[in-house]
Design a protein around this motif. Structure first.
Motif, PDB file in Angstrom:
ATOM      1  N   TRP A  70       0.643  -1.549  -0.037  1.00  0.00           N
ATOM      2  CA  TRP A  70       0.460   0.106  -0.323  1.00  0.00           C
ATOM      3  C   TRP A  70       0.678   1.372   0.245  1.00  0.00           C
ATOM      4  O   TRP A  70       1.663   1.365   0.504  1.00  0.00           O
ATOM      5  CB  TRP A  70      -0.680  -0.424   1.252  1.00  0.00           C
ATOM      6  N   ASP A  71       0.425   2.047  -0.903  1.00  0.00           N
ATOM      7  CA  ASP A  71       0.760   3.370  -1.161  1.00  0.00           C
ATOM      8  C   ASP A  71       0.365   4.602  -1.212  1.00  0.00           C
ATOM      9  O   ASP A  71      -0.056   4.409  -1.620  1.00  0.00           O
ATOM     10  CB  ASP A  71       2.524   3.472  -1.606  1.00  0.00           C
ATOM     11  N   ASP A  72       0.704   5.504  -1.568  1.00  0.00           N
ATOM     12  CA  ASP A  72       0.233   6.948  -2.357  1.00  0.00           C
ATOM     13  C   ASP A  72       0.160   6.482  -3.494  1.00  0.00           C
ATOM     14  O   ASP A  72       0.810   6.305  -4.528  1.00  0.00           O
ATOM     15  CB  ASP A  72       1.020   8.260  -1.746  1.00  0.00           C
ATOM     16  N   ALA A  73      -1.293   6.489  -3.887  1.00  0.00           N
ATOM     17  CA  ALA A  73      -1.626   6.932  -5.663  1.00  0.00           C
ATOM     18  C   ALA A  73      -1.608   8.453  -6.053  1.00  0.00           C
ATOM     19  O   ALA A  73      -2.100   9.129  -5.242  1.00  0.00           O
ATOM     20  CB  ALA A  73      -3.298   6.042  -5.290  1.00  0.00           C
ATOM     21  N   ASP A  74      -0.796   7.835  -7.472  1.00  0.00           N
ATOM     22  CA  ASP A  74      -0.820   9.480  -8.476  1.00  0.00           C
ATOM     23  C   ASP A  74      -2.003   9.799  -8.991  1.00  0.00           C
ATOM     24  O   ASP A  74      -1.169   8.872 -10.070  1.00  0.00           O
ATOM     25  CB  ASP A  74       0.365   9.693  -8.247  1.00  0.00           C
ATOM     26  N   PHE A  75      -2.874  10.328  -9.134  1.00  0.00           N
ATOM     27  CA  PHE A  75      -3.709  10.628 -10.075  1.00  0.00           C
ATOM     28  C   PHE A  75      -3.410  12.143 -11.143  1.00  0.00           C
ATOM     29  O   PHE A  75      -3.781  12.410 -11.964  1.00  0.00           O
ATOM     30  CB  PHE A  75      -4.590  10.445  -9.808  1.00  0.00           C
ATOM     31  N   SER A  76      -1.720  12.436 -10.850  1.00  0.00           N
ATOM     32  CA  SER A  76      -1.586  13.736 -10.965  1.00  0.00           C
ATOM     33  C   SER A  76      -1.245  13.822 -13.008  1.00  0.00           C
ATOM     34  O   SER A  76      -1.216  15.084 -13.449  1.00  0.00           O
ATOM     35  CB  SER A  76      -0.889  14.306 -10.066  1.00  0.00           C
ATOM     36  N   GLN A  77      -0.714  12.765 -13.201  1.00  0.00           N
ATOM     37  CA  GLN A  77      -0.641  12.453 -14.946  1.00  0.00           C
ATOM     38  C   GLN A  77      -2.106  12.046 -15.826  1.00  0.00           C
ATOM     39  O   GLN A  77      -1.860  12.318 -16.763  1.00  0.00           O
ATOM     40  CB  GLN A  77       0.472  11.220 -14.532  1.00  0.00           C
ATOM     41  N   GLU A  92      -9.141   2.601 -10.086  1.00  0.00           N
ATOM     42  CA  GLU A  92      -8.824   1.853 -11.206  1.00  0.00           C
ATOM     43  C   GLU A  92      -7.833   2.067 -11.376  1.00  0.00           C
ATOM     44  O   GLU A  92      -7.006   3.068 -11.978  1.00  0.00           O
ATOM     45  CB  GLU A  92      -9.970   1.782 -11.866  1.00  0.00           C
ATOM     46  N   LYS A  93      -6.322   1.054 -12.503  1.00  0.00           N
ATOM     47  CA  LYS A  93      -5.408   0.995 -12.632  1.00  0.00           C
ATOM     48  C   LYS A  93      -4.602   2.204 -11.881  1.00  0.00           C
ATOM     49  O   LYS A  93      -3.801   3.489 -12.623  1.00  0.00           O
ATOM     50  CB  LYS A  93      -5.696   1.396 -13.856  1.00  0.00           C
ATOM     51  N   ALA A  94      -4.489   2.407 -11.389  1.00  0.00           N
ATOM     52  CA  ALA A  94      -3.996   3.952 -10.020  1.00  0.00           C
ATOM     53  C   ALA A  94      -2.681   3.379  -9.857  1.00  0.00           C
ATOM     54  O   ALA A  94      -1.816   2.061  -9.446  1.00  0.00           O
ATOM     55  CB  ALA A  94      -4.368   3.891  -8.302  1.00  0.00           C
ATOM     56  N   PRO A  95      -1.877   4.834 -10.567  1.00  0.00           N
ATOM     57  CA  PRO A  95      -0.323   4.504 -10.590  1.00  0.00           C
ATOM     58  C   PRO A  95      -0.028   4.601  -9.208  1.00  0.00           C
ATOM     59  O   PRO A  95      -0.358   5.609  -8.706  1.00  0.00           O
ATOM     60  CB  PRO A  95       0.179   5.247 -11.326  1.00  0.00           C
ATOM     61  N   ALA A  96       1.746   4.084  -8.779  1.00  0.00           N
ATOM     62  CA  ALA A  96       1.837   4.717  -7.404  1.00  0.00           C
ATOM     63  C   ALA A  96       2.667   5.879  -7.699  1.00  0.00           C
ATOM     64  O   ALA A  96       2.928   6.465  -8.576  1.00  0.00           O
ATOM     65  CB  ALA A  96       3.465   3.554  -6.811  1.00  0.00           C
ATOM     66  N   TYR A  97       3.083   6.601  -6.188  1.00  0.00           N
ATOM     67  CA  TYR A  97       3.230   7.833  -6.424  1.00  0.00           C
ATOM     68  C   TYR A  97       4.967   7.630  -6.234  1.00  0.00           C
ATOM     69  O   TYR A  97       5.533   7.005  -5.851  1.00  0.00           O
ATOM     70  CB  TYR A  97       3.089   8.983  -5.083  1.00  0.00           C
ATOM     71  N   ALA A 135       8.315   4.536  -2.347  1.00  0.00           N
ATOM     72  CA  ALA A 135       8.992   6.890  -2.224  1.00  0.00           C
ATOM     73  C   ALA A 135       9.557   5.560  -0.434  1.00  0.00           C
ATOM     74  O   ALA A 135       9.957   6.314   0.447  1.00  0.00           O
ATOM     75  CB  ALA A 135       8.390   7.839  -2.315  1.00  0.00           C
ATOM     76  N   ALA A 136       8.599   5.053  -0.006  1.00  0.00           N
ATOM     77  CA  ALA A 136       8.911   4.620   1.388  1.00  0.00           C
ATOM     78  C   ALA A 136       9.442   3.182   1.926  1.00  0.00           C
ATOM     79  O   ALA A 136       9.276   2.448   0.787  1.00  0.00           O
ATOM     80  CB  ALA A 136       7.145   5.040   2.357  1.00  0.00           C
ATOM     81  N   GLY A 137      10.226   3.550   2.397  1.00  0.00           N
ATOM     82  CA  GLY A 137      11.391   2.449   2.454  1.00  0.00           C
ATOM     83  C   GLY A 137      10.280   1.190   3.963  1.00  0.00           C
ATOM     84  O   GLY A 137      10.857   0.311   3.621  1.00  0.00           O
ATOM     85  N   ASN A 138      10.419   2.105   5.125  1.00  0.00           N
ATOM     86  CA  ASN A 138      10.428   1.320   5.722  1.00  0.00           C
ATOM     87  C   ASN A 138       8.318   1.583   6.064  1.00  0.00           C
ATOM     88  O   ASN A 138       8.024   2.711   7.042  1.00  0.00           O
ATOM     89  CB  ASN A 138      10.178   2.415   6.957  1.00  0.00           C
ATOM     90  N   VAL A 139       7.527   0.678   5.947  1.00  0.00           N
ATOM     91  CA  VAL A 139       5.989   0.695   5.639  1.00  0.00           C
ATOM     92  C   VAL A 139       5.845   0.474   7.363  1.00  0.00           C
ATOM     93  O   VAL A 139       6.627  -0.503   8.135  1.00  0.00           O
ATOM     94  CB  VAL A 139       6.069  -0.501   4.706  1.00  0.00           C
ATOM     95  N   LEU A 140       5.195   1.260   7.655  1.00  0.00           N
ATOM     96  CA  LEU A 140       3.974   0.921   8.913  1.00  0.00           C
ATOM     97  C   LEU A 140       2.314   1.161   8.127  1.00  0.00           C
ATOM     98  O   LEU A 140       2.187   1.945   7.360  1.00  0.00           O
ATOM     99  CB  LEU A 140       3.694   2.293  10.026  1.00  0.00           C
TER     100      LEU A 140
END
Length: 111
Positions: free
Chosen positions: A1-8, A55-60, A102-107
């Motif tokens: 799980w991470d931030d999705a980025d729809f900016s593009q 749907e088809k969300a790219p990672a940040y 981007a996040a290496g230490n996931v919580l």
């Protein structure tokens, strides 16, 4: 799980509310009630349910790679007393490369 980025302009977010005040009930609400009863061993009758689909969300940040998208859902539901969140992933649909996130230490959790 991470931030999705729809900016593009890649990916879509959908949502649908399922109020259950009438005698008719949507099959999704019935399925959610069955899952809660089966896995949590507690009787449950939903009064309100919300389904959000990414749907088809790219990672940040998606400017690095918007080809490895993921499709997943969150279902929030309550009976007015207890509330639940179900996180559902399309089979084979979580295609983000966790080594590139981007996040290496996931919580995981909430506060």
């Amino acid at each position: 799980w991470d931030d999705a980025d729809f900016s593009q302009g890649v990916g879509t977010t959908w949502y649908q509310e399922y109020p259950t005040l009438s005698s008719t009930q949507d099959p999704l609400v019935h399925d959610v009630e069955e899952k809660i009863e089966k896995y949590l061993k507690t009787p449950y009758v939903a009064k309100w349910t919300l389904k959000v689909t990414w749907e088809k969300a790219p990672a940040y940040p998606s400017r690095w790679d918007d080809t490895r998208t993921s499709t997943y859902q969150a279902v929030l539901t309550t009976d007015g007393n207890c509330s639940f969140a179900l996180l559902l992933y399309q089979d084979g649909g979580m295609r983000w490369d966790y080594a590139e996130l981007a996040a290496g230490n996931v919580l995981i959790g909430f506060t």
